[in-house]
Write a protein that holds these residues in place. Structure first.
Motif, short mmCIF file in Angstrom:
data_model
loop_
_atom_site.label_atom_id
_atom_site.label_comp_id
_atom_site.label_asym_id
_atom_site.label_seq_id
_atom_site.Cartn_x
_atom_site.Cartn_y
_atom_site.Cartn_z
N LEU A 42 0.86 -1.18 0.00
CA LEU A 42 0.00 0.00 0.00
C LEU A 42 0.90 1.23 0.00
O LEU A 42 1.67 1.44 0.94
CB LEU A 42 -0.90 0.01 1.25
CG LEU A 42 -1.79 1.24 1.41
CD1 LEU A 42 -2.77 1.37 0.25
CD2 LEU A 42 -2.52 1.17 2.75
N GLU A 43 0.81 2.01 -1.07
CA GLU A 43 1.60 3.24 -1.16
C GLU A 43 0.90 4.33 -0.37
O GLU A 43 -0.29 4.56 -0.55
CB GLU A 43 1.75 3.66 -2.62
CG GLU A 43 2.65 2.70 -3.39
CD GLU A 43 3.10 3.26 -4.72
OE1 GLU A 43 3.55 4.42 -4.75
OE2 GLU A 43 3.03 2.52 -5.70
N LEU A 44 1.66 4.97 0.49
CA LEU A 44 1.10 5.98 1.38
C LEU A 44 1.52 7.39 1.03
O LEU A 44 0.95 8.35 1.54
CB LEU A 44 1.53 5.69 2.83
CG LEU A 44 1.18 4.31 3.36
CD1 LEU A 44 1.97 4.02 4.63
CD2 LEU A 44 -0.31 4.22 3.61
N GLY A 45 2.53 7.53 0.17
CA GLY A 45 3.09 8.86 -0.08
C GLY A 45 3.56 9.46 1.23
O GLY A 45 4.07 8.76 2.10
N THR A 46 3.34 10.75 1.40
CA THR A 46 3.73 11.40 2.66
C THR A 46 2.56 11.49 3.64
O THR A 46 2.71 12.01 4.74
CB THR A 46 4.26 12.82 2.38
OG1 THR A 46 3.25 13.57 1.71
CG2 THR A 46 5.54 12.78 1.55
N THR A 47 1.42 10.94 3.26
CA THR A 47 0.23 11.02 4.11
C THR A 47 0.40 10.23 5.41
O THR A 47 -0.28 10.50 6.39
CB THR A 47 -1.02 10.56 3.33
OG1 THR A 47 -1.10 11.32 2.13
CG2 THR A 47 -2.29 10.78 4.13
N TRP A 48 1.33 9.28 5.43
CA TRP A 48 1.56 8.54 6.67
C TRP A 48 1.94 9.50 7.80
O TRP A 48 1.57 9.29 8.95
CB TRP A 48 2.64 7.47 6.49
CG TRP A 48 4.02 8.02 6.30
CD1 TRP A 48 4.64 8.28 5.11
CD2 TRP A 48 4.94 8.40 7.33
NE1 TRP A 48 5.90 8.80 5.34
CE2 TRP A 48 6.10 8.89 6.69
CE3 TRP A 48 4.90 8.39 8.73
CZ2 TRP A 48 7.21 9.34 7.40
CZ3 TRP A 48 6.00 8.85 9.43
CH2 TRP A 48 7.14 9.31 8.76
N ASP A 49 2.68 10.56 7.46
CA ASP A 49 3.10 11.56 8.44
C ASP A 49 1.87 12.18 9.11
O ASP A 49 1.77 12.24 10.34
CB ASP A 49 3.95 12.62 7.74
CG ASP A 49 4.39 13.77 8.61
OD1 ASP A 49 3.54 14.37 9.29
OD2 ASP A 49 5.59 14.10 8.59
N THR A 50 0.92 12.63 8.29
CA THR A 50 -0.31 13.23 8.80
C THR A 50 -1.07 12.24 9.68
O THR A 50 -1.51 12.58 10.78
CB THR A 50 -1.21 13.66 7.62
OG1 THR A 50 -0.48 14.50 6.74
CG2 THR A 50 -2.47 14.36 8.11
N ASP A 57 0.02 11.82 19.33
CA ASP A 57 -0.05 13.08 20.07
C ASP A 57 0.28 14.30 19.21
O ASP A 57 0.60 15.36 19.73
CB ASP A 57 0.88 13.03 21.28
CG ASP A 57 2.35 13.00 20.89
OD1 ASP A 57 2.66 12.80 19.69
OD2 ASP A 57 3.20 13.17 21.79
N GLY A 58 0.25 14.13 17.90
CA GLY A 58 0.54 15.25 17.01
C GLY A 58 2.00 15.37 16.62
O GLY A 58 2.37 16.30 15.92
N THR A 59 2.83 14.43 17.06
CA THR A 59 4.26 14.45 16.74
C THR A 59 4.63 13.22 15.92
O THR A 59 3.80 12.35 15.68
CB THR A 59 5.13 14.46 18.02
OG1 THR A 59 5.02 13.19 18.66
CG2 THR A 59 4.70 15.58 18.96
N LEU A 60 5.89 13.13 15.55
CA LEU A 60 6.40 11.94 14.86
C LEU A 60 7.17 11.03 15.82
O LEU A 60 7.90 10.15 15.38
CB LEU A 60 7.28 12.34 13.67
CG LEU A 60 6.54 12.97 12.50
CD1 LEU A 60 7.51 13.31 11.38
CD2 LEU A 60 5.45 12.05 11.98
N ASP A 61 6.98 11.21 17.09
CA ASP A 61 7.62 10.37 18.09
C ASP A 61 7.05 8.95 17.99
O ASP A 61 5.85 8.76 18.13
CB ASP A 61 7.36 10.95 19.48
CG ASP A 61 7.99 10.16 20.60
OD1 ASP A 61 8.53 9.06 20.37
OD2 ASP A 61 7.93 10.64 21.75
N PRO A 62 7.90 7.94 17.75
CA PRO A 62 7.41 6.57 17.64
C PRO A 62 6.82 6.02 18.95
O PRO A 62 6.06 5.07 18.93
CB PRO A 62 8.62 5.75 17.22
CG PRO A 62 9.77 6.66 17.18
CD PRO A 62 9.32 8.04 17.48
#
Length: 163
Positions: A42-50, A57-62
């Motif tokens: 499944l291609e997500l593009g950059t939408t995975w970030d959103t 919690d609104g961050t990219l913290d794993p």
């Protein structure tokens, strides 16, 4: 990318000792015509970030957010995390929990989380079109995890970072 791993490829992945082998194998799977034909990529593009930000919690913290939603992208088992790419894995026994949690999210829930994002931290202004795109990809991700749950597959998340 989200990639549904078959058992053979899961074993290969866990057999690699060098981080670069994990990255290269993940890249190879993301481009595999066989995997693509069978709907296992499944291609997500950059939408995975959103979506990760909206599910945590609104961050990219794993480590942010609560399981099982935080495992959908970055919060699974970290396999590779360097400047060039990131790879994380959701085990087959966890995929049903992720699928169930994703199934509980409605458009209005995502909308609320999206418009609560800090635009400065997100790096983009918040727009209705961005939300609509995120919702479309979210629905695909939800279906992907439902299939992983039924298929007893691990889900590999792979994203190359632009340097």
């Amino acid at each position: 990318f989200h990639i549904l791993l078959n058992r053979e490829d899961s074993k290969k992945l866990f057999g690699y000792r060098e981080p670069e082998q994990i990255r290269d194998f993940s890249r190879q799977l993301s481009r595999s015509q066989d995997y693509r034909k069978r709907g296992r990529v499944l291609e997500l593009g950059t939408t995975w970030d959103t979506l990760h930000r909206c599910l945590t919690d609104g961050t990219l913290d794993p480590n942010a957010g609560d399981p099982p939603l935080n495992q959908c992208f970055l919060g699974g088992r970290s396999m590779y995390d360097r400047e060039d790419a990131i790879v994380s894995l959701v085990r087959p026994d966890m995929a049903p929990y992720v699928a169930e949690a994703l199934g509980d999210i409605k458009f209005e829930d995502l909308r609320k989380k999206y418009f609560a994002l800090d635009p400065a931290a997100y790096g983009h202004p918040l727009h209705e079109k961005d939300l609509e795109k995120a919702w479309i990809v979210f629905q695909q991700v939800r279906t992907f995890y439902e299939f992983a749950s039924e298929d007893l597959s691990a889900v590999l998340f792979f994203a190359e970072r632009k340097g």
